[in-house]
Scaffold this active site. Structure first.
Site, mmCIF file in Angstrom:
data_model
loop_
_atom_site.group_PDB
_atom_site.id
_atom_site.type_symbol
_atom_site.label_atom_id
_atom_site.label_comp_id
_atom_site.label_asym_id
_atom_site.label_seq_id
_atom_site.Cartn_x
_atom_site.Cartn_y
_atom_site.Cartn_z
ATOM 1 N N THR A 84 -43.260 -17.316 -12.426
ATOM 2 C CA THR A 84 -42.311 -17.709 -13.455
ATOM 3 C C THR A 84 -41.592 -16.675 -14.304
ATOM 4 O OG1 THR A 84 -44.115 -18.050 -15.127
ATOM 5 C CG2 THR A 84 -43.480 -20.015 -13.669
ATOM 6 N N LEU A 155 -55.281 -15.346 -18.668
ATOM 7 C CA LEU A 155 -56.088 -14.243 -18.109
ATOM 8 C C LEU A 155 -55.355 -12.823 -18.529
ATOM 9 C CD1 LEU A 155 -56.132 -15.575 -14.502
ATOM 10 C CD2 LEU A 155 -57.918 -15.813 -16.225
ATOM 11 N N CYS A 284 -46.109 -10.483 -18.911
ATOM 12 C CA CYS A 284 -46.201 -11.724 -19.781
ATOM 13 C C CYS A 284 -45.651 -11.758 -20.882
ATOM 14 C CB CYS A 284 -47.614 -12.097 -19.690
ATOM 15 S SG CYS A 284 -48.391 -12.428 -18.031
ATOM 16 N N LYS A 287 -41.520 -11.667 -21.137
ATOM 17 C CA LYS A 287 -40.938 -12.980 -20.606
ATOM 18 C C LYS A 287 -41.214 -14.181 -21.577
ATOM 19 C CE LYS A 287 -44.235 -14.620 -16.963
ATOM 20 N NZ LYS A 287 -44.540 -15.934 -17.569
HETATM 21 C C1 UDX Z 1 -46.953 -14.848 -13.007
HETATM 22 C C2 UDX Z 1 -46.684 -14.453 -14.298
HETATM 23 O O1 UDX Z 1 -47.376 -13.262 -14.585
HETATM 24 C C3 UDX Z 1 -47.636 -15.425 -15.300
HETATM 25 O O2 UDX Z 1 -47.272 -15.243 -16.593
HETATM 26 C C4 UDX Z 1 -47.256 -16.863 -14.953
HETATM 27 O O3 UDX Z 1 -48.376 -17.638 -15.459
HETATM 28 C C5 UDX Z 1 -47.493 -16.929 -13.554
HETATM 29 O O4 UDX Z 1 -46.481 -16.346 -12.704
HETATM 30 P P1 UDX Z 1 -48.629 -13.806 -11.379
HETATM 31 O O5 UDX Z 1 -49.606 -14.305 -10.718
HETATM 32 O O6 UDX Z 1 -48.506 -12.528 -12.153
HETATM 33 O O7 UDX Z 1 -48.389 -14.820 -12.528
HETATM 34 O O8 UDX Z 1 -47.236 -13.803 -10.411
HETATM 35 P P2 UDX Z 1 -47.097 -13.029 -9.182
HETATM 36 O O9 UDX Z 1 -48.051 -11.951 -8.890
HETATM 37 O O10 UDX Z 1 -45.533 -12.785 -9.007
HETATM 38 O O11 UDX Z 1 -47.716 -14.172 -8.032
HETATM 39 C C6 UDX Z 1 -46.972 -15.203 -7.328
HETATM 40 C C7 UDX Z 1 -47.189 -15.454 -6.242
HETATM 41 O O12 UDX Z 1 -46.554 -16.913 -6.031
HETATM 42 C C8 UDX Z 1 -46.582 -14.562 -5.207
HETATM 43 O O13 UDX Z 1 -47.588 -14.134 -4.539
HETATM 44 C C9 UDX Z 1 -45.449 -15.439 -4.551
HETATM 45 O O14 UDX Z 1 -45.332 -15.222 -2.970
HETATM 46 C C10 UDX Z 1 -46.112 -16.857 -4.548
HETATM 47 N N1 UDX Z 1 -44.928 -17.761 -4.588
HETATM 48 C C11 UDX Z 1 -43.969 -17.845 -5.047
HETATM 49 C C12 UDX Z 1 -45.423 -18.806 -3.666
HETATM 50 O O15 UDX Z 1 -46.390 -19.020 -2.753
HETATM 51 N N2 UDX Z 1 -44.445 -19.692 -3.231
HETATM 52 C C13 UDX Z 1 -43.290 -19.769 -3.912
HETATM 53 O O16 UDX Z 1 -42.481 -20.753 -3.802
HETATM 54 C C14 UDX Z 1 -42.925 -18.557 -4.819
HETATM 55 C C1 UDX Z 2 -51.638 -11.464 -21.759
HETATM 56 C C2 UDX Z 2 -52.590 -12.405 -22.485
HETATM 57 O O1 UDX Z 2 -53.490 -11.320 -23.207
HETATM 58 C C3 UDX Z 2 -53.110 -13.348 -21.736
HETATM 59 O O2 UDX Z 2 -53.949 -14.136 -22.507
HETATM 60 C C4 UDX Z 2 -52.424 -14.260 -21.042
HETATM 61 O O3 UDX Z 2 -52.847 -15.091 -20.078
HETATM 62 C C5 UDX Z 2 -51.304 -13.139 -20.143
HETATM 63 O O4 UDX Z 2 -50.593 -12.330 -20.980
HETATM 64 P P1 UDX Z 2 -51.674 -9.320 -20.223
HETATM 65 O O5 UDX Z 2 -50.503 -9.467 -20.351
HETATM 66 O O6 UDX Z 2 -52.735 -9.173 -18.709
HETATM 67 O O7 UDX Z 2 -52.388 -10.603 -20.977
HETATM 68 O O8 UDX Z 2 -52.260 -8.161 -21.115
HETATM 69 P P2 UDX Z 2 -52.695 -7.987 -22.572
HETATM 70 O O9 UDX Z 2 -54.241 -7.231 -22.596
HETATM 71 O O10 UDX Z 2 -52.480 -8.969 -23.609
HETATM 72 O O11 UDX Z 2 -51.836 -6.539 -22.868
HETATM 73 C C6 UDX Z 2 -50.430 -7.172 -23.059
HETATM 74 C C7 UDX Z 2 -49.766 -5.618 -23.490
HETATM 75 O O12 UDX Z 2 -50.049 -5.521 -24.984
HETATM 76 C C8 UDX Z 2 -50.157 -4.527 -22.889
HETATM 77 O O13 UDX Z 2 -49.042 -3.719 -22.714
HETATM 78 C C9 UDX Z 2 -51.240 -3.806 -23.710
HETATM 79 O O14 UDX Z 2 -51.058 -2.330 -23.675
HETATM 80 C C10 UDX Z 2 -50.565 -4.189 -25.021
HETATM 81 N N1 UDX Z 2 -51.488 -4.131 -26.194
HETATM 82 C C11 UDX Z 2 -52.672 -4.893 -26.230
HETATM 83 C C12 UDX Z 2 -51.409 -3.388 -27.139
HETATM 84 O O15 UDX Z 2 -50.400 -2.529 -27.331
HETATM 85 N N2 UDX Z 2 -52.349 -3.405 -28.211
HETATM 86 C C13 UDX Z 2 -53.446 -4.336 -28.177
HETATM 87 O O16 UDX Z 2 -54.239 -4.242 -29.004
HETATM 88 C C14 UDX Z 2 -53.544 -4.959 -27.046
#
Ligand code: UDX
Ligand code: UDX
Length: 472
Positions: A84, A155, A284, A287
């Site tokens: 997304t 996550l 995350c 966006k």
């Molecule tokens: C992303 C975002 O990071 C997260 O915040 C959100 O909750 C879910 O989308 P992520 O798993 O990191 O999650 O996405 P990505 O690693 O891009 O995986 C999405 C997968 O969906 C890709 O492997 C893509 O090929 C697949 N996809 C996309 C399908 O299988 N069908 C589609 O039509 C479009």
């Molecule tokens: C986040 C949310 O934590 C998770 O619950 C949601 O499902 C997806 O988005 P993620 O993006 O994987 O998870 O990473 P996170 O550990 O939250 O860190 C996000 C960003 O904040 C990173 O750039 C990290 O370096 C930064 N960060 C995190 C800080 O700068 N300080 C902190 O104390 C924690």
């Protein structure tokens, strides 16, 4: 209970494999054949600690992977975990969710009852959109042969298995009693921690104490969708806040790490997400905060605090650059090394990272840039082909002839660099540690001019106001 999981990414792979490890027959479906082939061959298509082990344990047994949506018709629960991403305007692009919903509608079992679960982070109201698409493509009736629920992912990349098996809470938003019962049964093994030892060996159990049992929280669909955005935006606000406190600590000579520790002892504040950094980034927070803010503006109730956090976060990136400028006087014709390209350690995810912004600014100001990352260099290079930078396979090469080196991502590998060698390689031994990660290993004793963020180091007389030296 049989499960399909649409999407083999950072969310889908972890979610699908976790339920397979809990004994549910699960098929992960993706349009990306490389990711599916990796799974079929027992390999993880993403870097996530412990996931490889779990996939090897379950593939061909309870875990399957497929390019087609065929298994959807046998499934009781279907997770939508497709990407997304943000559009250029900052709103979320739901096209992948819509495609997945359409494919589900075309393959849905007309004689059973199937729960479709929005696992991806989606705006409030998306469950209604998915419901409409499925009714239109299947001819089936919401509430009769299917229902759509919200079950947002919480996550953290790098700790995803821990967060899926040992969550603080599981949130399910449903307007269907039947769907609610199915979801409660599906998550029962996680809530009661039944079979915990089947996967405890793959979780990076970095929790200090024995984790309390997760809370299973049911609400309506829209509230569940809102919980996800409100939670992520709040975490981003909290980080922006401590980073501003760190900037003020720099100015006043306080120690932001001690300040964060003293703050976190108040259970109302909590010790987590108070780690100083060059700012938050990744796939995350950027966006989710921009989507949440734009939605609030469209509804004429702007989330001004989120808007401030976004602005403050960019200023934090600029602040880190200005610290280097204060030390060097200029970036023009200077060689700068960068350690860490991913948005955080223990992941290969190099999407929307602070490194891409900071490196772009360094280049714009005339610097030559050399970079290293243990896992994310390949993805970073594929996403940032426009950046004319040197990729180093050995972190030591980042120091060669450099006038400054900045640590952006605190990979544990960097603790073991041969620092005496690194020091000898530099033209000017300035080292900016934006995570305060290496503050206790004696870099100043070796001869580095070591600086952290918000942590007192030997004062440098400010030659000129750095901001005027940076072309933003
Ligand atoms: C992303 C975002 O990071 C997260 O915040 C959100 O909750 C879910 O989308 P992520 O798993 O990191 O999650 O996405 P990505 O690693 O891009 O995986 C999405 C997968 O969906 C890709 O492997 C893509 O090929 C697949 N996809 C996309 C399908 O299988 N069908 C589609 O039509 C479009
Ligand atoms: C986040 C949310 O934590 C998770 O619950 C949601 O499902 C997806 O988005 P993620 O993006 O994987 O998870 O990473 P996170 O550990 O939250 O860190 C996000 C960003 O904040 C990173 O750039 C990290 O370096 C930064 N960060 C995190 C800080 O700068 N300080 C902190 O104390 C924690």
């Amino acid at each position: 209970m049989k499960i399909s999981c649409i999407g083999a990414g950072y969310v889908g792979c972890v979610t699908g494999t976790a339920f397979a490890a809990l004994g549910y027959r699960t098929t992960i479906i993706d349009i990306n054949s490389q990711r599916i082939d990796a799974l079929i061959n027992g390999r993880s298509p993403i870097y996530e600690p412990g996931l490889d082990i779990l996939i090897k344990k379950t593939i061909g047994n309870t875990l399957y992977a497929d390019y087609s949506y065929n298994y959807v018709s046998n499934s009781d629960v279907i997770f939508i975990a497709v990407g997304t991403p943000s559009t250029n305007g900052g709103n979320v692009d739901l096209s992948y969710v819509e495609i997945a919903a359409k494919n589900i509608g075309e393959n849905l079992n007309p004689f059973g009852f199937t729960v479709i679960v929005n696992k991806s982070t989606v705006p409030v109201g998306t469950a209604d959109l998915v419901t409409t698409i499925i009714e239109e493509t299947s001819g089936l009736k919401n509430g009769k042969q299917f229902a759509v629920v919200s079950n947002p992912e919480f996550l953290r990349e790098g700790y995803a298995l821990e967060d899926v098996f040992l969550p603080d809470r599981i949130v399910v938003g449903s307007n269907s009693e039947k769907a609610s019962q199915i979801m409660k049964k599906l998550y029962s093994k996680i809530v009661t921690r039944e079979g915990f030892n089947t996967f405890s060996d793959v979780i990076t159990l970095n929790r200090k104490c024995h984790p309390s049992l997760p809370r299973y929280y049911e609400t309506d669909v829209k509230s569940s969708e809102m919980i996800k955005y409100a939670s992520n935006a709040f975490l981003a606000v909290k980080i922006s806040y401590i980073n501003e406190v760190a900037r003020l600590s720099d100015a006043l000579g306080a120690n932001a790490l001690d300040v964060a520790r003293g703050m976190g002892m108040d259970s109302r504040i909590g010790e987590k997400f108070l780690e100083v950094s060059s700012g938050w980034s990744g796939s995350c927070f950027p966006k989710d905060t921009s989507e949440f803010l734009l939605t609030s503006q469209q509804e004429n109730c702007e989330l001004s605090i989120v808007a401030s956090a976004i602005k403050s976060n960019k200023e934090m990136h600029d602040y880190c650059i200005s610290k280097a400028v204060r030390s060097l006087g200029t970036l023009n014709n200077r060689t700068i090394g960068i350690l860490g390209l991913t948005f955080k350690p223990n992941t290969d995810d190099a999407r929307n990272t602070q490194a891409s912004y900071i490196i772009e600014m360094l280049l714009k100001n005339g610097a030559t840039v050399k970079v290293h990352d243990p896992q994310g260099a390949e993805m970073f290079k594929s996403l940032n082909g426009h950046l004319d930078i040197e990729y180093c396979s050995d972190p030591l090469d980042v120091f060669t002839e450099a006038e400054a080196v900045m640590l952006l991502t605190h990979w544990s590998e960097y603790l073991y660099i041969h620092w005496e060698d690194a020091f000898k390689r530099m033209h000017n031994p300035y080292f900016l540690d934006t995570r305060n990660y290496l503050k206790d290993i004696g870099l100043s004793d070796i001869g580095f001019y070591y600086e952290g963020i918000g942590v007192p180091s030997h004062k440098q007389s400010v030659t000129t106001s750095a901001a005027s030296l940076i072309k933003i």
